[in-house]
Every structure is written in structure tokens, then in C-alpha cells.
Design an enzyme around this catalytic site. Structure first.
Site, PDB file in Angstrom:
ATOM      1  N   LYS A  36       0.925  -1.645   0.252  1.00 22.92           N
ATOM      2  CA  LYS A  36      -0.335  -0.159   0.247  1.00 22.92           C
ATOM      3  C   LYS A  36       1.085   1.111   0.351  1.00 22.92           C
ATOM      4  CE  LYS A  36      -3.876  -2.578   2.539  1.00 22.92           C
ATOM      5  NZ  LYS A  36      -4.429  -2.089   4.073  1.00 22.92           N
ATOM      6  N   TYR A  60     -11.841  -2.732  -2.894  1.00 25.22           N
ATOM      7  CA  TYR A  60     -12.918  -2.842  -1.628  1.00 25.22           C
ATOM      8  C   TYR A  60     -14.014  -2.697  -1.630  1.00 25.22           C
ATOM      9  CZ  TYR A  60      -8.280  -2.320   0.432  1.00 25.22           C
ATOM     10  OH  TYR A  60      -6.601  -2.329   1.048  1.00 25.22           O
ATOM     11  N   PHE A  90     -15.510   3.557   7.642  1.00 25.68           N
ATOM     12  CA  PHE A  90     -14.198   3.900   7.071  1.00 25.68           C
ATOM     13  C   PHE A  90     -13.700   3.330   5.353  1.00 25.68           C
ATOM     14  CE2 PHE A  90     -14.014  -0.490   8.788  1.00 25.68           C
ATOM     15  CZ  PHE A  90     -13.829  -1.214   7.312  1.00 25.68           C
ATOM     16  N   ARG A 125      -1.735 -14.497   3.746  1.00 21.82           N
ATOM     17  CA  ARG A 125      -2.848 -13.908   5.080  1.00 21.82           C
ATOM     18  C   ARG A 125      -1.920 -14.249   6.677  1.00 21.82           C
ATOM     19  NH1 ARG A 125      -6.844 -10.371   4.132  1.00 21.82           N
ATOM     20  NH2 ARG A 125      -7.728 -10.928   6.030  1.00 21.82           N
ATOM     21  N   THR A 141      -5.000  -7.969  10.594  1.00 25.64           N
ATOM     22  CA  THR A 141      -5.669  -6.678  10.417  1.00 25.64           C
ATOM     23  C   THR A 141      -4.912  -5.281  11.102  1.00 25.64           C
ATOM     24  OG1 THR A 141      -7.931  -7.506   9.349  1.00 25.64           O
ATOM     25  CG2 THR A 141      -7.797  -4.830   9.379  1.00 25.64           C
ATOM     26  N   ARG A 191       2.381  -7.075   9.386  1.00 34.41           N
ATOM     27  CA  ARG A 191       2.066  -6.195   9.780  1.00 34.41           C
ATOM     28  C   ARG A 191       2.667  -6.520  11.153  1.00 34.41           C
ATOM     29  NH1 ARG A 191      -3.840  -7.340   7.344  1.00 34.41           N
ATOM     30  NH2 ARG A 191      -3.558  -6.257   5.502  1.00 34.41           N
ATOM     31  N   ASN A 227      -1.258  -0.057   7.629  1.00 30.95           N
ATOM     32  CA  ASN A 227      -1.819  -1.236   7.537  1.00 30.95           C
ATOM     33  C   ASN A 227      -0.233  -1.880   6.781  1.00 30.95           C
ATOM     34  OD1 ASN A 227      -3.697  -2.192   5.774  1.00 30.95           O
ATOM     35  ND2 ASN A 227      -4.194  -3.402   7.415  1.00 30.95           N
ATOM     36  N   HIS A 278      -1.666  -5.147   1.415  1.00 33.50           N
ATOM     37  CA  HIS A 278      -3.226  -6.368   1.476  1.00 33.50           C
ATOM     38  C   HIS A 278      -2.423  -7.566   0.703  1.00 33.50           C
ATOM     39  CE1 HIS A 278      -7.089  -7.049  -0.530  1.00 33.50           C
ATOM     40  NE2 HIS A 278      -6.028  -8.048  -1.401  1.00 33.50           N
ATOM     41  N   GLU A 318      -9.377 -10.218  -7.584  1.00 30.32           N
ATOM     42  CA  GLU A 318      -8.428  -9.090  -6.962  1.00 30.32           C
ATOM     43  C   GLU A 318      -7.669  -9.631  -8.643  1.00 30.32           C
ATOM     44  OE1 GLU A 318      -9.975  -8.709  -2.617  1.00 30.32           O
ATOM     45  OE2 GLU A 318      -7.771  -8.929  -3.369  1.00 30.32           O
TER      46      GLU A 318
HETATM   47  P1  GDP Z   1      -7.287  -6.721   5.501  1.00 30.99           P
HETATM   48  O1  GDP Z   1      -8.380  -7.954   5.016  1.00 30.99           O
HETATM   49  O2  GDP Z   1      -6.861  -8.122   6.753  1.00 30.99           O
HETATM   50  O3  GDP Z   1      -6.707  -6.115   4.683  1.00 30.99           O
HETATM   51  O4  GDP Z   1      -8.997  -6.711   6.255  1.00 30.99           O
HETATM   52  P2  GDP Z   1     -10.517  -6.221   5.878  1.00 30.99           P
HETATM   53  O5  GDP Z   1     -10.515  -6.209   4.078  1.00 30.99           O
HETATM   54  O6  GDP Z   1     -11.194  -6.404   6.243  1.00 30.99           O
HETATM   55  O7  GDP Z   1     -10.597  -3.821   5.436  1.00 30.99           O
HETATM   56  C1  GDP Z   1      -9.654  -3.818   4.649  1.00 30.99           C
HETATM   57  C2  GDP Z   1      -8.703  -2.597   4.756  1.00 30.99           C
HETATM   58  O8  GDP Z   1      -9.609  -1.528   5.394  1.00 30.99           O
HETATM   59  C3  GDP Z   1      -7.597  -2.999   6.037  1.00 30.99           C
HETATM   60  O9  GDP Z   1      -6.388  -3.376   5.804  1.00 30.99           O
HETATM   61  C4  GDP Z   1      -7.734  -1.541   6.689  1.00 30.99           C
HETATM   62  O10 GDP Z   1      -6.294  -1.116   6.243  1.00 30.99           O
HETATM   63  C5  GDP Z   1      -9.043  -1.045   6.571  1.00 30.99           C
HETATM   64  N1  GDP Z   1      -9.632  -0.955   7.827  1.00 30.99           N
HETATM   65  C6  GDP Z   1     -10.403  -2.208   8.300  1.00 30.99           C
HETATM   66  N2  GDP Z   1     -10.498  -2.663   9.368  1.00 30.99           N
HETATM   67  C7  GDP Z   1     -11.013  -1.107   9.957  1.00 30.99           C
HETATM   68  C8  GDP Z   1     -11.427   0.169  10.801  1.00 30.99           C
HETATM   69  O11 GDP Z   1     -12.082  -0.516  11.672  1.00 30.99           O
HETATM   70  N3  GDP Z   1     -10.612   1.037  11.149  1.00 30.99           N
HETATM   71  C9  GDP Z   1     -10.018   1.927   9.110  1.00 30.99           C
HETATM   72  N4  GDP Z   1      -9.973   3.069   9.637  1.00 30.99           N
HETATM   73  N5  GDP Z   1      -9.766   0.683   8.504  1.00 30.99           N
HETATM   74  C10 GDP Z   1      -9.510  -0.160   9.138  1.00 30.99           C
HETATM   75 MG    MG Z   2      -9.834  -7.987   3.156  1.00 29.76          MG
END
Ligand code: GDP
Ligand code: MG
Length: 160
Positions: free
Chosen positions: A20, A60, A68, A96, A102, A113, A123, A126, A137
């Protein structure tokens, strides 16, 4: 005999992994790519992308209802992203695990991370959360001809 040919021919998974903009700005591209290389996964796609807003929104899309989401999309478009496709046995699930949770404060410090990030919205990396997600994707970020078919000479030293 077949065991030497097997790694070259057996059907393996592919995943989509992205470095990222926070990690690109912080000079972490090499560190992150090195972890996947050293694990033994094979790089089949790699490019530096400045994502458009529609690309980030589509990437996303499943999170569109989250509070968010707008800031997440804006963040992904805020600088260069290193888009990668990695191939290997169980790579979707294992990538993962290599990323960690996350929320970086919940990630084991041995993960990417956990080692390089603090805030959930910064973080650094991805990776697709399932094989079906990976297919979507990879198709979103890469044209078919951008994915390179090749057989590293190291395969027989990675797979038995
Ligand atoms: P990932 O698959 O582990 O990347 O997590 P997700 O698919 O749930 O979310 C995508 C991205 O959104 C995450 O990598 C974070 O950067 C962001 N994100 C997820 N949950 C939160 C949250 O509760 N707050 C904020 N600010 N960002 C979030
Ligand atoms: Mg995800």
C-alpha cells in the site's frame, strides 16, 4: 522421477498481494517482497500502480457500507501501490498469515503488519482473503498477458 516434474506441473494457487502507499512511501517495498521470495513463493505479476478512485472503490467494494470506506479508498489512491501476484502451494491462506491481523497492534510481531505497522488504516499490505477473492482481484489489477508463466530453477528445492 515424477516428483521432479510435479512442482512444475501441479496446479497451484495464486493470490493478489499489494504493497500500500504507506509502505511505498516508507521504503518498505524490498522488505515485503523479500519475505515472499524467501518463503519460496513465485512472483508471476509485479507492477507499480497509481490506483484510480474507481479501481480502489471496486477493490474494496465489499466494504462500501463501512464508515471507514471513503477514507480507505482515498488512502489507496494517495500514492503508488505495488501490485503483485504470487503463486505457490496454499499461497492465499499462507500470505494472510504472513501479513498478520488486520489491526497491526493485534498482529504477531513476526508478521509483516506486526513488524512494520501500528494503525489499522496504515497497515502497509493487502492480500486476498480467499481463492475466489484472489481470482477477482488478480483480474481487476492485471491483464492476462501481464502474468508471467515461468519455472524457477529452485522449485525442486522448495517442493518435494
Ligand atoms: P484485511 O483483509 O485484513 O486487509 O482487512 P479488511 O478487508 O477487513 O479491510 C480492508 C482494509 O480496511 C484493512 O486492511 C484496513 O486498512 C482497513 N480497515 C479495516 N477495518 C478498519 C477499521 O475498523 N478502521 C479503519 N480506519 N480502517 C479499517
Ligand atoms: Mg480484506
Amino acid at each position: 522421477r515424477p516428483c521432479r516434474a510435479l512442482p512444475l506441473t501441479c496446479r497451484v494457487e495464486r493470490t493478489f498481494t499489494a504493497i500500500k502507499p504507506d509502505a511505498v512511501n516508507r521504503g518498505l517495498i524490498g522488505e515485503i517482497i523479500t519475505r515472499f521470495e524467501r518463503k519460496g513463493y513465485k512472483l508471476v505479476g509485479l507492477k507499480l500502480v497509481r490506483p484510480t478512485q474507481p479501481l480502489a472503490e471496486t477493490h474494496y467494494a465489499e466494504l462500501a457500507s463501512k464508515p471507514f470506506y471513503p477514507s480507505l479508498v482515498q488512502f489507496l489512491c494517495s500514492g503508488p501501490v505495488v501490485a503483485m501476484c504470487w503463486e505457490g502451494k496454499d499461497v492465499v491462506r499462507t500470505a494472510r498469515k504472513m501479513l498478520g491481523a488486520t489491526n497491526p497492534l493485534e498482529s504477531d510481531p513476526s508478521t509483516i503488519r506486526g513488524a512494520y505497522a501500528i494503525d489499522v488504516g496504515r497497515n502497509v499490505v493487502h492480500s486476498s482473503d480467499a481463492v475466489s477473492t484472489a481470482e477477482r482481484e488478480i483480474a481487476l489489477w492485471f491483464r492476462p498477458e501481464e502474468l508471467v508463466e515461468w519455472a524457477p530453477t529452485s522449485l525442486q528445492w522448495i517442493y518435494e
